[in-house]
Design a protein around this motif. Sequence first.
Motif, mmCIF file in Angstrom:
data_model
loop_
_atom_site.group_PDB
_atom_site.id
_atom_site.type_symbol
_atom_site.label_atom_id
_atom_site.label_comp_id
_atom_site.label_asym_id
_atom_site.label_seq_id
_atom_site.Cartn_x
_atom_site.Cartn_y
_atom_site.Cartn_z
ATOM 1 N N ALA A 90 0.820 -1.211 0.000
ATOM 2 C CA ALA A 90 0.000 0.000 0.000
ATOM 3 C C ALA A 90 0.855 1.263 0.000
ATOM 4 O O ALA A 90 0.465 2.281 -0.573
ATOM 5 N N TRP A 91 2.002 1.198 0.672
ATOM 6 C CA TRP A 91 2.915 2.335 0.746
ATOM 7 C C TRP A 91 4.236 1.948 0.086
ATOM 8 O O TRP A 91 4.644 0.788 0.130
ATOM 9 N N SER A 92 4.923 2.908 -0.492
ATOM 10 C CA SER A 92 6.234 2.625 -1.062
ATOM 11 C C SER A 92 7.203 2.261 0.054
ATOM 12 O O SER A 92 7.013 2.641 1.217
ATOM 13 N N ALA A 109 8.413 5.077 2.200
ATOM 14 C CA ALA A 109 7.324 6.014 2.494
ATOM 15 C C ALA A 109 7.634 6.914 3.678
ATOM 16 O O ALA A 109 7.228 8.080 3.702
ATOM 17 N N ALA A 162 -4.308 3.083 3.431
ATOM 18 C CA ALA A 162 -4.049 3.359 2.020
ATOM 19 C C ALA A 162 -4.593 2.240 1.134
ATOM 20 O O ALA A 162 -4.554 1.060 1.495
ATOM 21 N N SER A 211 -5.020 -0.627 -1.503
ATOM 22 C CA SER A 211 -4.211 -1.666 -2.145
ATOM 23 C C SER A 211 -5.154 -2.663 -2.795
ATOM 24 O O SER A 211 -6.326 -2.775 -2.418
ATOM 25 N N ARG A 223 -1.320 6.205 -4.856
ATOM 26 C CA ARG A 223 -0.094 6.254 -4.057
ATOM 27 C C ARG A 223 0.407 7.688 -3.906
ATOM 28 O O ARG A 223 0.881 8.086 -2.837
ATOM 29 N N GLU A 224 0.280 8.480 -4.953
ATOM 30 C CA GLU A 224 0.710 9.881 -4.894
ATOM 31 C C GLU A 224 -0.106 10.666 -3.868
ATOM 32 O O GLU A 224 0.445 11.411 -3.045
ATOM 33 N N ASN A 245 -1.927 9.464 -1.338
ATOM 34 C CA ASN A 245 -1.709 8.946 0.012
ATOM 35 C C ASN A 245 -0.347 9.361 0.566
ATOM 36 O O ASN A 245 -0.224 9.657 1.761
ATOM 37 N N ALA A 246 0.669 9.389 -0.292
ATOM 38 C CA ALA A 246 1.997 9.809 0.157
ATOM 39 C C ALA A 246 1.988 11.270 0.588
ATOM 40 O O ALA A 246 2.657 11.647 1.565
#
Length: 320
Positions: free
Chosen positions: A50-52, A55, A272, A274, A303-304, A306-307
């Motif tokens: 869900a996160w890089s 992150a 986030a 996924s 992702r953008e 949420n980040a």
Amino acid sequence: MDTGDPETFPGGVCRNNRGAPASCALAAIAAFRLHRAVANSALHLDLDGAWSRDAVGGAEYLDARAWGPRLRFSAPRAEMEKFYDEVQPRLAPFTLYGSGEFHHLSALWLRQFREPLVLVSFDNHPDWDVRPPHWGCGGWVNRALELPHVRSATVWGCGNFEFNWPHRWFANHRALGNGTLAVRVWRERMSARVRERWPVISRDGWRVQFAEFAAKLCGKNVYVTIDTDCLRLGDAVTNWEQGLFTAEDIADALKILRTGGAEIVGGDVCGAWSQPEYARWKQKFAASFDRPKLPPIDPAKAREINARSLAILWPALTGA
């Protein structure tokens, strides 16, 4: 200039120049020092991508994606305990993890603490359902309240159907009745009948109510869990319907807690979006039945967004 130094008021009550009791001012200083001490004690536990991987800076990364389909939405008790035994040595006070369909894992993160604490949750859902399964994202607050050191839980920013009849039947009415569980629901999302039954907050006035709530937590240990489905559309992309907070609102709320003298000893962020994957057909069926129908998701855009919000939430939570 307001230095915040203590002074004595009539009757011998020691207050600082901002009008807060000096005991709370000292508690706020202690909370800040404790907060600095644990700021680097963080874990990014990756269950679903869900996160890089990068992150959040300064957090240990743990690849647990093999566990994701087994734990998502719900899991048997034996699976939960097996997972806990595996990750327990790596746990940290602050945790970043996956979709809100893993929110029941917060009850596991809470096990690492021993001193009494208060749970503060920001979530569009109350997560209070008493029906099976025992371990599921829709009833995890009940698991948290079973822990002897978790004295109470308050969920802020709820706005979904679970407050309507007949869904409210499945709430944890025992905890609501004895005061160990409380909720704050959005006036803007509720009918007049629901607003008469449940404590409400509004976009215009929630900060005043939250400050009153935070003042009662002066000197207490607090664990904060943030499911990003509490955020408005545009501030988060999740697997569920979303609330009305902004990321800046949550950061403000955390600041209010600390300046009021609460000690944020730990916390987590999940929620986030996924791509759902499940290990068991019953688990997949229940999740698909329960989850609202959402428009198509662009994973890169999700992702953008949420980040961007995480960059506001994470420092506010951990003080990093």
